[in-house]
Design a protein around this motif. Structure first.
Motif, PDB file in Angstrom:
ATOM      1  N   ILE A  32       0.849  -1.181   0.000  1.00  0.00           N
ATOM      2  CA  ILE A  32       0.000   0.000   0.000  1.00  0.00           C
ATOM      3  C   ILE A  32       0.891   1.239   0.000  1.00  0.00           C
ATOM      4  CG2 ILE A  32      -1.752   1.313   1.251  1.00  0.00           C
ATOM      5  CD1 ILE A  32      -2.628  -1.318   2.548  1.00  0.00           C
ATOM      6  N   GLY A  33       0.657   2.128  -0.961  1.00  0.00           N
ATOM      7  CA  GLY A  33       1.404   3.371  -1.032  1.00  0.00           C
ATOM      8  C   GLY A  33       0.418   4.519  -1.089  1.00  0.00           C
ATOM      9  N   SER A  34       0.679   5.586  -0.331  1.00  0.00           N
ATOM     10  CA  SER A  34      -0.247   6.716  -0.309  1.00  0.00           C
ATOM     11  C   SER A  34       0.478   8.007  -0.016  1.00  0.00           C
ATOM     12  CB  SER A  34      -1.312   6.487   0.756  1.00  0.00           C
ATOM     13  OG  SER A  34      -2.087   7.650   0.915  1.00  0.00           O
ATOM     14  N   GLN A  35      -0.062   9.116  -0.553  1.00  0.00           N
ATOM     15  CA  GLN A  35       0.494  10.415  -0.204  1.00  0.00           C
ATOM     16  C   GLN A  35      -0.124  10.898   1.102  1.00  0.00           C
ATOM     17  OE1 GLN A  35       0.616  13.345  -3.294  1.00  0.00           O
ATOM     18  NE2 GLN A  35       1.588  11.949  -4.725  1.00  0.00           N
ATOM     19  N   GLY A  36      -1.244  10.296   1.487  1.00  0.00           N
ATOM     20  CA  GLY A  36      -1.917  10.683   2.722  1.00  0.00           C
ATOM     21  C   GLY A  36      -1.621   9.717   3.855  1.00  0.00           C
ATOM     22  N   ASN A  37      -2.453   9.774   4.893  1.00  0.00           N
ATOM     23  CA  ASN A  37      -2.281   8.923   6.064  1.00  0.00           C
ATOM     24  C   ASN A  37      -2.800   7.510   5.786  1.00  0.00           C
ATOM     25  OD1 ASN A  37      -1.419  11.233   7.372  1.00  0.00           O
ATOM     26  ND2 ASN A  37      -3.425  11.649   8.255  1.00  0.00           N
ATOM     27  N   ILE A  38      -2.212   6.542   6.472  1.00  0.00           N
ATOM     28  CA  ILE A  38      -2.694   5.163   6.399  1.00  0.00           C
ATOM     29  C   ILE A  38      -2.939   4.699   7.824  1.00  0.00           C
ATOM     30  CG2 ILE A  38      -2.209   2.791   5.698  1.00  0.00           C
ATOM     31  CD1 ILE A  38      -0.224   3.931   3.638  1.00  0.00           C
ATOM     32  N   ARG A  39      -4.136   4.190   8.065  1.00  0.00           N
ATOM     33  CA  ARG A  39      -4.443   3.626   9.378  1.00  0.00           C
ATOM     34  C   ARG A  39      -4.817   2.159   9.186  1.00  0.00           C
ATOM     35  NH1 ARG A  39      -6.163   6.137  14.277  1.00  0.00           N
ATOM     36  NH2 ARG A  39      -6.663   4.477  15.728  1.00  0.00           N
ATOM     37  N   VAL A  40      -4.153   1.286   9.922  1.00  0.00           N
ATOM     38  CA  VAL A  40      -4.410  -0.148   9.792  1.00  0.00           C
ATOM     39  C   VAL A  40      -4.971  -0.683  11.097  1.00  0.00           C
ATOM     40  CG1 VAL A  40      -3.387  -2.409   9.305  1.00  0.00           C
ATOM     41  CG2 VAL A  40      -2.522  -0.370   8.142  1.00  0.00           C
ATOM     42  N   GLY A  42      -6.686  -3.839  10.556  1.00  0.00           N
ATOM     43  CA  GLY A  42      -6.772  -5.222  10.089  1.00  0.00           C
ATOM     44  C   GLY A  42      -5.398  -5.820   9.846  1.00  0.00           C
ATOM     45  N   THR A  43      -5.291  -6.656   8.805  1.00  0.00           N
ATOM     46  CA  THR A  43      -4.051  -7.358   8.487  1.00  0.00           C
ATOM     47  C   THR A  43      -3.552  -6.964   7.104  1.00  0.00           C
ATOM     48  OG1 THR A  43      -4.718  -9.235   9.844  1.00  0.00           O
ATOM     49  CG2 THR A  43      -3.002  -9.647   8.220  1.00  0.00           C
ATOM     50  N   VAL A  44      -2.281  -6.609   7.023  1.00  0.00           N
ATOM     51  CA  VAL A  44      -1.674  -6.303   5.728  1.00  0.00           C
ATOM     52  C   VAL A  44      -0.464  -7.196   5.533  1.00  0.00           C
ATOM     53  CG1 VAL A  44      -0.523  -4.573   4.299  1.00  0.00           C
ATOM     54  CG2 VAL A  44      -2.431  -3.897   5.754  1.00  0.00           C
ATOM     55  N   ASP A  45      -0.498  -7.953   4.442  1.00  0.00           N
ATOM     56  CA  ASP A  45       0.619  -8.797   4.065  1.00  0.00           C
ATOM     57  C   ASP A  45       1.331  -8.077   2.926  1.00  0.00           C
ATOM     58  OD1 ASP A  45       2.286 -10.933   4.071  1.00  0.00           O
ATOM     59  OD2 ASP A  45       0.704 -12.438   3.958  1.00  0.00           O
ATOM     60  N   GLY A  46       2.200  -7.160   3.256  1.00  0.00           N
ATOM     61  CA  GLY A  46       2.866  -6.338   2.260  1.00  0.00           C
ATOM     62  C   GLY A  46       3.371  -5.081   2.931  1.00  0.00           C
ATOM     63  N   SER A  47       4.053  -4.250   2.187  1.00  0.00           N
ATOM     64  CA  SER A  47       4.638  -3.059   2.803  1.00  0.00           C
ATOM     65  C   SER A  47       3.685  -1.876   2.778  1.00  0.00           C
ATOM     66  CB  SER A  47       5.949  -2.706   2.104  1.00  0.00           C
ATOM     67  OG  SER A  47       5.694  -2.358   0.771  1.00  0.00           O
ATOM     68  N   LEU A  48       3.904  -0.945   3.704  1.00  0.00           N
ATOM     69  CA  LEU A  48       3.110   0.279   3.805  1.00  0.00           C
ATOM     70  C   LEU A  48       4.039   1.456   3.565  1.00  0.00           C
ATOM     71  CD1 LEU A  48       1.211  -0.481   7.124  1.00  0.00           C
ATOM     72  CD2 LEU A  48       0.275  -0.609   4.830  1.00  0.00           C
ATOM     73  N   ASP A  49       3.599   2.374   2.730  1.00  0.00           N
ATOM     74  CA  ASP A  49       4.423   3.519   2.380  1.00  0.00           C
ATOM     75  C   ASP A  49       3.557   4.767   2.339  1.00  0.00           C
ATOM     76  OD1 ASP A  49       6.349   5.194   1.317  1.00  0.00           O
ATOM     77  OD2 ASP A  49       7.186   3.594   0.068  1.00  0.00           O
ATOM     78  N   SER A  50       3.847   5.735   3.213  1.00  0.00           N
ATOM     79  CA  SER A  50       3.054   6.965   3.243  1.00  0.00           C
ATOM     80  C   SER A  50       3.964   8.180   3.292  1.00  0.00           C
ATOM     81  CB  SER A  50       2.134   6.984   4.457  1.00  0.00           C
ATOM     82  OG  SER A  50       1.700   8.302   4.722  1.00  0.00           O
ATOM     83  N   GLN A  51       3.557   9.243   2.604  1.00  0.00           N
ATOM     84  CA  GLN A  51       4.311  10.495   2.655  1.00  0.00           C
ATOM     85  C   GLN A  51       4.090  11.154   4.018  1.00  0.00           C
ATOM     86  OE1 GLN A  51       6.112  11.799  -0.157  1.00  0.00           O
ATOM     87  NE2 GLN A  51       5.762   9.736  -0.925  1.00  0.00           N
ATOM     88  N   LYS A  52       2.981  10.815   4.695  1.00  0.00           N
ATOM     89  CA  LYS A  52       2.607  11.486   5.929  1.00  0.00           C
ATOM     90  C   LYS A  52       2.764  10.583   7.145  1.00  0.00           C
ATOM     91  CE  LYS A  52       0.726  15.155   5.769  1.00  0.00           C
ATOM     92  NZ  LYS A  52       1.343  16.457   6.033  1.00  0.00           N
ATOM     93  N   LYS A  53       1.648  10.031   7.616  1.00  0.00           N
ATOM     94  CA  LYS A  53       1.652   9.286   8.870  1.00  0.00           C
ATOM     95  C   LYS A  53       1.016   7.907   8.690  1.00  0.00           C
ATOM     96  CE  LYS A  53       0.467   9.707  13.736  1.00  0.00           C
ATOM     97  NZ  LYS A  53       0.010  10.566  14.821  1.00  0.00           N
ATOM     98  N   ILE A  54       1.575   6.937   9.375  1.00  0.00           N
ATOM     99  CA  ILE A  54       0.998   5.592   9.393  1.00  0.00           C
ATOM    100  C   ILE A  54       0.675   5.251  10.843  1.00  0.00           C
ATOM    101  CG2 ILE A  54       1.420   3.129   9.027  1.00  0.00           C
ATOM    102  CD1 ILE A  54       3.088   3.838   6.616  1.00  0.00           C
ATOM    103  N   ILE A  55      -0.563   4.811  11.058  1.00  0.00           N
ATOM    104  CA  ILE A  55      -0.989   4.390  12.394  1.00  0.00           C
ATOM    105  C   ILE A  55      -1.346   2.911  12.337  1.00  0.00           C
ATOM    106  CG2 ILE A  55      -2.711   4.684  14.222  1.00  0.00           C
ATOM    107  CD1 ILE A  55      -2.991   7.617  13.173  1.00  0.00           C
ATOM    108  N   ILE A  56      -0.675   2.129  13.163  1.00  0.00           N
ATOM    109  CA  ILE A  56      -0.929   0.688  13.229  1.00  0.00           C
ATOM    110  C   ILE A  56      -1.694   0.445  14.523  1.00  0.00           C
ATOM    111  CG2 ILE A  56       0.123  -1.608  13.211  1.00  0.00           C
ATOM    112  CD1 ILE A  56       0.830  -0.009  10.716  1.00  0.00           C
ATOM    113  N   GLY A  57      -2.987   0.154  14.405  1.00  0.00           N
ATOM    114  CA  GLY A  57      -3.843  -0.024  15.575  1.00  0.00           C
ATOM    115  C   GLY A  57      -3.528  -1.273  16.372  1.00  0.00           C
ATOM    116  N   GLU A  58      -4.152  -1.377  17.532  1.00  0.00           N
ATOM    117  CA  GLU A  58      -3.883  -2.478  18.458  1.00  0.00           C
ATOM    118  C   GLU A  58      -4.196  -3.844  17.864  1.00  0.00           C
ATOM    119  OE1 GLU A  58      -4.732  -3.171  23.182  1.00  0.00           O
ATOM    120  OE2 GLU A  58      -5.136  -1.183  22.336  1.00  0.00           O
ATOM    121  N   SER A  59      -5.247  -3.904  17.029  1.00  0.00           N
ATOM    122  CA  SER A  59      -5.671  -5.183  16.450  1.00  0.00           C
ATOM    123  C   SER A  59      -4.916  -5.510  15.158  1.00  0.00           C
ATOM    124  CB  SER A  59      -7.170  -5.124  16.157  1.00  0.00           C
ATOM    125  OG  SER A  59      -7.450  -3.977  15.356  1.00  0.00           O
TER     126      SER A  59
END
Length: 140
Positions: A32-40, A42-59
């Protein structure tokens, strides 16, 4: 054409302020790539790429690298974290992988297994309270 110029600017602003949510119960296989924020949550099998902020929740569970300006982690990550600004590890965070960040904030209870590199050339080893350094053999 002035109108088009204004539209482009507006679109860019919207992209950067946009938020993407991977909801609880959602499984994504892929990067997942984004210029904005990413909040997870759930489950991601792959990399996360954001220009801004990434939040990985408790679950959340992420199996891949995480790259962003600011990163806040409450969930589980198996992969390396590249953070150009602040990395915030909440108490429920569990990380298997190396960390590269400018600033690191760790709540009591957070756990990470790997190397931590801060600033430009500091190579910091994070030691457990009992003196042994926890290093997970990388399995990829």
């Amino acid at each position: 054409d002035m109108a088009k110029n204004t539209d482009d600017k507006k679109n860019t602003t919207e992209l950067v302020t946009s938020s993407n949510l991977v909801a609880l119960g959602t499984v994504i296989v892929g990067n997942i790539g984004s210029q904005g924020n990413i909040r997870v949550e759930g489950t991601v099998d792959g990399s996360l790429d954001s220009q801004k902020k990434i939040i990985i929740g408790e679950s959340a569970k992420v199996n891949g690298d995480v790259r962003a300006g600011d990163v806040e982690i409450s969930g589980h990550i198996k992969g390396d974290i590249y953070c150009t600004e602040s990395l915030y590890l909440k108490k429920s965070a569990l990380i298997y992988g190396d960390i590269y960040t400018k600033k690191l904030i760790i709540e009591n209870g957070a756990e990470f297994n790997g190397k931590c590199n801060m600033g430009t050339n500091h190579q910091l080893k994070v030691e457990r309270k009992d003196g042994e350094t926890k290093k997970q053999a990388s399995s990829n």
